[in-house]
Design a protein around this motif. Structure first.
Motif, short mmCIF file in Angstrom:
data_model
loop_
_atom_site.label_atom_id
_atom_site.label_comp_id
_atom_site.label_asym_id
_atom_site.label_seq_id
_atom_site.Cartn_x
_atom_site.Cartn_y
_atom_site.Cartn_z
N LEU A 102 1.08 -1.72 -0.14
CA LEU A 102 -0.05 0.03 0.29
C LEU A 102 1.15 1.24 0.32
CD1 LEU A 102 -2.37 1.80 0.59
CD2 LEU A 102 -2.39 1.08 3.34
N LEU A 137 0.49 5.32 0.87
CA LEU A 137 -0.50 6.51 1.21
C LEU A 137 0.51 7.50 0.76
CD1 LEU A 137 -2.85 7.02 2.53
CD2 LEU A 137 -1.34 6.80 4.87
N ALA A 158 -2.37 4.87 -2.72
CA ALA A 158 -4.02 5.00 -2.40
C ALA A 158 -3.47 6.85 -2.12
CB ALA A 158 -4.82 4.33 -0.80
N ARG A 171 -7.93 7.77 6.89
CA ARG A 171 -7.91 6.08 6.04
C ARG A 171 -7.46 5.68 6.51
NH1 ARG A 171 -6.84 7.64 0.92
NH2 ARG A 171 -4.49 9.19 1.08
N LEU A 229 -8.27 1.23 5.09
CA LEU A 229 -7.29 0.92 4.08
C LEU A 229 -6.77 -0.10 4.75
CD1 LEU A 229 -4.85 4.42 2.29
CD2 LEU A 229 -7.21 2.01 1.50
#
Length: 194
Positions: free
Chosen positions: A45, A47, A83, A96, A100
């Motif tokens: 991920l 971010l 993201a 967030r 996530l």
């Protein structure tokens, strides 16, 4: 077998820093047919803010896509989820991250946030607390974290820019996480690369 320890902080490439996690059990399956990734590949991920969201760049030409290509070339298997949101702050990322993590269950979280906090002159202590919370929650969810630091232009004043740069090292040290001290290290003044 245990998850590999976080790599030492230092100016290594992201691909090199991520290599230990791509090889740890359980081993993900090979690439899916058609060049795609297997659904069992671990999730990575990202971010971040506009730097990661490809603001002003041709679609699929930013660093996240380049990292994906380098990982593939090296045989490292990840399902990368970007993201990132242009203009994002650490408080936005913090708001967030829980959703996530719950939805994606990432093996690795790359955090590239804080630049907009600094450029807006936001509270440095709040920025550090937000980064620490993102790192802490990611770690608690079982993800390894790679923190990417940023620096501010000198017109913000030496005291503020020095304190801002120190936030990343402090957060990485506190949570013993991997740190890339400055995202643009080695090419910040190479305008032909932007």
């Amino acid at each position: 077998s245990p998850r590999p320890r976080s790599p030492r902080a230092g100016p290594r490439s992201l691909a090199a820093a991520l290599a230990p996690w791509a090889r740890c059990p359980p081993a993900p399956t090979p690439w899916a047919a058609g060049g795609g990734r297997s659904s069992t590949a671990p999730t990575l991920l990202v971010l971040g803010d506009s730097i990661s969201a490809e603001y002003g760049l041709k679609r699929d030409s930013g660093w996240v896509k380049l990292l994906d290509a380098r990982l593939r070339k090296g045989g490292l298997r990840y399902e990368i989820v970007n993201a990132s949101i242009s203009g994002e702050t650490t408080s936005g990322g913090l708001s967030r991250i829980d959703g996530l993590l719950a939805r994606l269950h990432p093996a690795i979280v790359i955090v590239e946030l804080g630049g907009n906090d600094g450029l807006r002159g936001l509270s440095l202590s709040a920025t550090e607390q937000n980064l620490a919370a993102i790192i802490g929650r990611s770690g608690k969810a079982g993800a390894a974290v790679q923190l990417i630091g940023m620096q501010l232009p000198p017109n913000y004043g030496k005291a503020y820019t020095d304190r801002f740069a120190a936030i990343y090292a402090q957060a990485a040290r506190r949570y013993k996480t991997a740190l890339t001290p400055f995202f643009f290290s080695g090419f910040a003044e190479r305008y032909d690369l932007f």
